[in-house]
Each structure stands twice: as C-alpha cells, then as structure tokens.
Design a protein around this motif. Structure first.
Motif, PDB file in Angstrom:
ATOM      1  N   ASN A 141       0.773  -0.718   0.080  1.00  0.00           N
ATOM      2  CA  ASN A 141      -0.162  -0.144  -0.163  1.00  0.00           C
ATOM      3  C   ASN A 141       1.073   1.173  -0.387  1.00  0.00           C
ATOM      4  N   LEU A 142       0.253   2.072  -0.537  1.00  0.00           N
ATOM      5  CA  LEU A 142       1.144   4.048  -0.710  1.00  0.00           C
ATOM      6  C   LEU A 142      -0.094   4.511  -0.009  1.00  0.00           C
ATOM      7  N   GLY A 143       0.590   5.765   0.643  1.00  0.00           N
ATOM      8  CA  GLY A 143      -0.645   6.254   1.669  1.00  0.00           C
ATOM      9  C   GLY A 143      -0.038   8.111   1.743  1.00  0.00           C
ATOM     10  N   TYR A 144      -1.328   8.883   2.102  1.00  0.00           N
ATOM     11  CA  TYR A 144      -0.890  10.359   3.049  1.00  0.00           C
ATOM     12  C   TYR A 144      -1.922   9.779   4.223  1.00  0.00           C
ATOM     13  N   ALA A 145      -0.976  10.238   5.506  1.00  0.00           N
ATOM     14  CA  ALA A 145      -1.965  10.274   6.046  1.00  0.00           C
ATOM     15  C   ALA A 145      -1.180  11.652   7.106  1.00  0.00           C
ATOM     16  N   THR A 146      -2.351  12.283   7.811  1.00  0.00           N
ATOM     17  CA  THR A 146      -2.476  13.265   8.449  1.00  0.00           C
ATOM     18  C   THR A 146      -3.057  12.454  10.024  1.00  0.00           C
ATOM     19  N   LYS A 147      -2.586  13.517  11.016  1.00  0.00           N
ATOM     20  CA  LYS A 147      -2.946  13.251  12.675  1.00  0.00           C
ATOM     21  C   LYS A 147      -4.262  12.652  12.762  1.00  0.00           C
ATOM     22  N   HIS A 148      -5.100  12.155  11.951  1.00  0.00           N
ATOM     23  CA  HIS A 148      -6.271  11.826  12.308  1.00  0.00           C
ATOM     24  C   HIS A 148      -6.652  11.371  10.746  1.00  0.00           C
ATOM     25  N   TRP A 149      -6.633  11.787   9.417  1.00  0.00           N
ATOM     26  CA  TRP A 149      -6.544  11.159   9.135  1.00  0.00           C
ATOM     27  C   TRP A 149      -5.669  10.203   7.413  1.00  0.00           C
ATOM     28  N   ASP A 150      -6.141   9.160   7.229  1.00  0.00           N
ATOM     29  CA  ASP A 150      -5.126   8.380   6.623  1.00  0.00           C
ATOM     30  C   ASP A 150      -6.404   8.010   4.863  1.00  0.00           C
TER      31      ASP A 150
END
Length: 178
Positions: A141-150
């Motif tokens: 997998n590949l992703g973009y995550a913030t403190k709460h969102w993924d």
C-alpha cells in the motif's frame, strides 16, 4: 470517461493537500497506538472480475509507532463483492465477501507520505451459511496520512492453490490515539 477519471483523481489529491496543509507531525509517534476505522472501495481483478465489478468494505487498523517514521500494523475487516448479471439471463452471480486479518509495517519516507505492506489470511464468506476457502493475503500500500485522516491505495492479492484474485482499492480512514 478516461478524462473524467483523471479529473476526479486530481480533485481528490487537491482536496487531500488542501485539508492537510497544517499538519506538522507523523500520524504514529514513537511508542504510541493509533486506531483507524476506514471505508474501502475497490475494483476486483483476476477470477473475481468474472462475476463482480465492484467491492465495498470496511477495516479497522491498529498501529503502533516503533519510531516516528515506522509503525507496525494489524488490520481486520471485510470486503463485499457485488455481483454482475449473468449474460443472457435474468439472474446475478452469487455474491460473496472476503474477511481479511493482516499484520504489516508502514514506513513514512516523506512527511505524511507512507509505503507499507501487510501479509495475512482472508476468509471467503459465500451467500447463506457457506464458507469458501481461506486465502493468503498479500497487500502492498501507498498513502497520505495526517494526524487523524489516512488516504491510501492498496492491492490485496488473494491466492488459494490455483485460484488467484485481487482488489485494487482506495481506503479512507479516520484515526485517533489510544
């Protein structure tokens, strides 16, 4: 149709960047647990493509930060495959689901951008009381995550003997610290 798909992808990426510009930390600080609950939508591949053209599911992922850039993950959930109509008939193929249980790693190689991989088992649930085979589940997998969102994309490769299928999916999840 191809231009519309590209436009939707660009709009989605722009929305992610717009909402996440104020984030300064990784999503999994060292020695901390994060639980995320996600909705997944996917396109089947392999033999799954014969009787279905869409999957929808949900997963829960527990991750533990080994360092600020590396997390260990444990994911469980389910995917439902919506059946197609059988050509020339007024019936549909049988619907079914896959219930994955996976463990893996997630590495942040840029701020908020990660690459990961999971391995586990997926149990096939058929219509009614019947169960199908359990399958080996490999999932990069590949992703973009913030403190709460993924926001992540992944490919689940499910295999059992000569029977291979997959799901190319998008996962949108909300996470919170434990």
């Amino acid at each position: 149709m191809k231009k519309l798909s590209k436009l939707i992808g660009v709009a989605f990426l722009a929305a992610i960047l717009f909402f996440a510009t104020d984030v300064k930390a990784q999503t999994t600080p060292a020695k901390a647990f994060v639980l995320s609950l996600g909705v997944e939508s996917g396109l089947p591949t392999g033999v799954a493509k014969l009787g279905t053209n869409f999957s929808l599911g949900g997963t829960a992922r527990l991750q533990y930060g080994v360092t600020n850039d590396l997390a260990i993950t444990f994911t469980a959930g389910g995917y439902h495959f919506f059946p197609k109509k059988i050509p020339g008939q007024d019936r549909r193929y049988q619907s079914y689901g896959e219930l994955p249980i996976k463990a893996g790693v997630k590495e942040f190689f840029l701020p908020n951008i990660y690459v990961g991989g999971e391995i586990g088992v997926a149990f096939e649930k058929l219509e009614g009381p019947d169960w199908g085979p359990h399958r080996l589940d490999l999932s990069p997998n590949l992703g973009y995550a913030t403190k709460h969102w993924d926001f992540g994309i992944h490919y689940d490769y499910l295999t059992h003997k000569e029977d291979h299928l997959g799901i190319f999916a998008l996962r949108v999840a909300y996470g919170f610290g434990l």
